[in-house]
Design an enzyme around this catalytic site. Sequence first.
Site, PDB file in Angstrom:
ATOM      1  N   TYR A  80      36.445  26.940  54.171  1.00  0.00           N
ATOM      2  CA  TYR A  80      36.573  25.540  54.597  1.00  0.00           C
ATOM      3  C   TYR A  80      36.451  24.594  53.403  1.00  0.00           C
ATOM      4  O   TYR A  80      37.191  23.616  53.299  1.00  0.00           O
ATOM      5  CB  TYR A  80      35.523  25.170  55.641  1.00  0.00           C
ATOM      6  CG  TYR A  80      35.697  25.802  57.004  1.00  0.00           C
ATOM      7  CD1 TYR A  80      36.946  26.162  57.491  1.00  0.00           C
ATOM      8  CD2 TYR A  80      34.596  26.031  57.810  1.00  0.00           C
ATOM      9  CE1 TYR A  80      37.090  26.731  58.739  1.00  0.00           C
ATOM     10  CE2 TYR A  80      34.737  26.598  59.070  1.00  0.00           C
ATOM     11  CZ  TYR A  80      35.987  26.951  59.530  1.00  0.00           C
ATOM     12  OH  TYR A  80      36.131  27.509  60.776  1.00  0.00           O
TER      13      TYR A  80
ATOM     14  N   ASP B   6      50.738  31.347  41.788  1.00  0.00           N
ATOM     15  CA  ASP B   6      50.195  31.197  40.441  1.00  0.00           C
ATOM     16  C   ASP B   6      49.901  32.570  39.834  1.00  0.00           C
ATOM     17  O   ASP B   6      49.278  33.416  40.475  1.00  0.00           O
ATOM     18  CB  ASP B   6      48.914  30.363  40.509  1.00  0.00           C
ATOM     19  CG  ASP B   6      48.476  29.821  39.170  1.00  0.00           C
ATOM     20  OD1 ASP B   6      48.875  30.385  38.126  1.00  0.00           O
ATOM     21  OD2 ASP B   6      47.726  28.842  39.160  1.00  0.00           O
TER      22      ASP B   6
ATOM     23  N   HIS C  94      51.299  22.680  39.522  1.00  0.00           N
ATOM     24  CA  HIS C  94      50.739  23.989  39.186  1.00  0.00           C
ATOM     25  C   HIS C  94      49.229  23.977  39.399  1.00  0.00           C
ATOM     26  O   HIS C  94      48.537  23.084  38.925  1.00  0.00           O
ATOM     27  CB  HIS C  94      51.061  24.314  37.719  1.00  0.00           C
ATOM     28  CG  HIS C  94      50.414  25.547  37.228  1.00  0.00           C
ATOM     29  ND1 HIS C  94      49.497  25.535  36.214  1.00  0.00           N
ATOM     30  CD2 HIS C  94      50.532  26.826  37.622  1.00  0.00           C
ATOM     31  CE1 HIS C  94      49.084  26.766  36.000  1.00  0.00           C
ATOM     32  NE2 HIS C  94      49.703  27.561  36.833  1.00  0.00           N
TER      33      HIS C  94
END
Length: 143
Positions: free
Chosen positions: A113, A64, A22
Amino acid sequence: MLRDIPPILSPDLLWSLAAMGHGDTVVIADANFPAEGLGPRCHRLDGVSATDALRAVLKLLPLDTFVEEPAFTMQVVGDPQAVPEIVAEFQQIVNATADAPAKLGSCERFAFYEAARQAFAVVQTGEFRLYGNIILTKGVIGG
């Protein structure tokens, strides 16, 4: 053989998706993305579009629900408000496929990035449409 697993997902990629906890993140990246040099485990899906990869991953991975932006893309350099066609398609896929659909967030190229460097894994697709990159945060699988 396993049932109901999208065939474009390799055994190694399935391992990564299962091993993620998670709050861990996975990047689905286009063919131009510097995936190998970032550090996380890189899974290649040459010849597969980023949209097909997203659809397949979301079939197995919950988003999530405890974070504001469980899925986000890279902003267009020089025009952060632009929504490339592929990003609009990503949103449609999240709306249709995710167990907890969410509005996509976005961030500046170098911030993207940096977030990708922290990912559990990167999935490099054969996608040639520019800005075909998305980061997903894994949620909880309820019992």
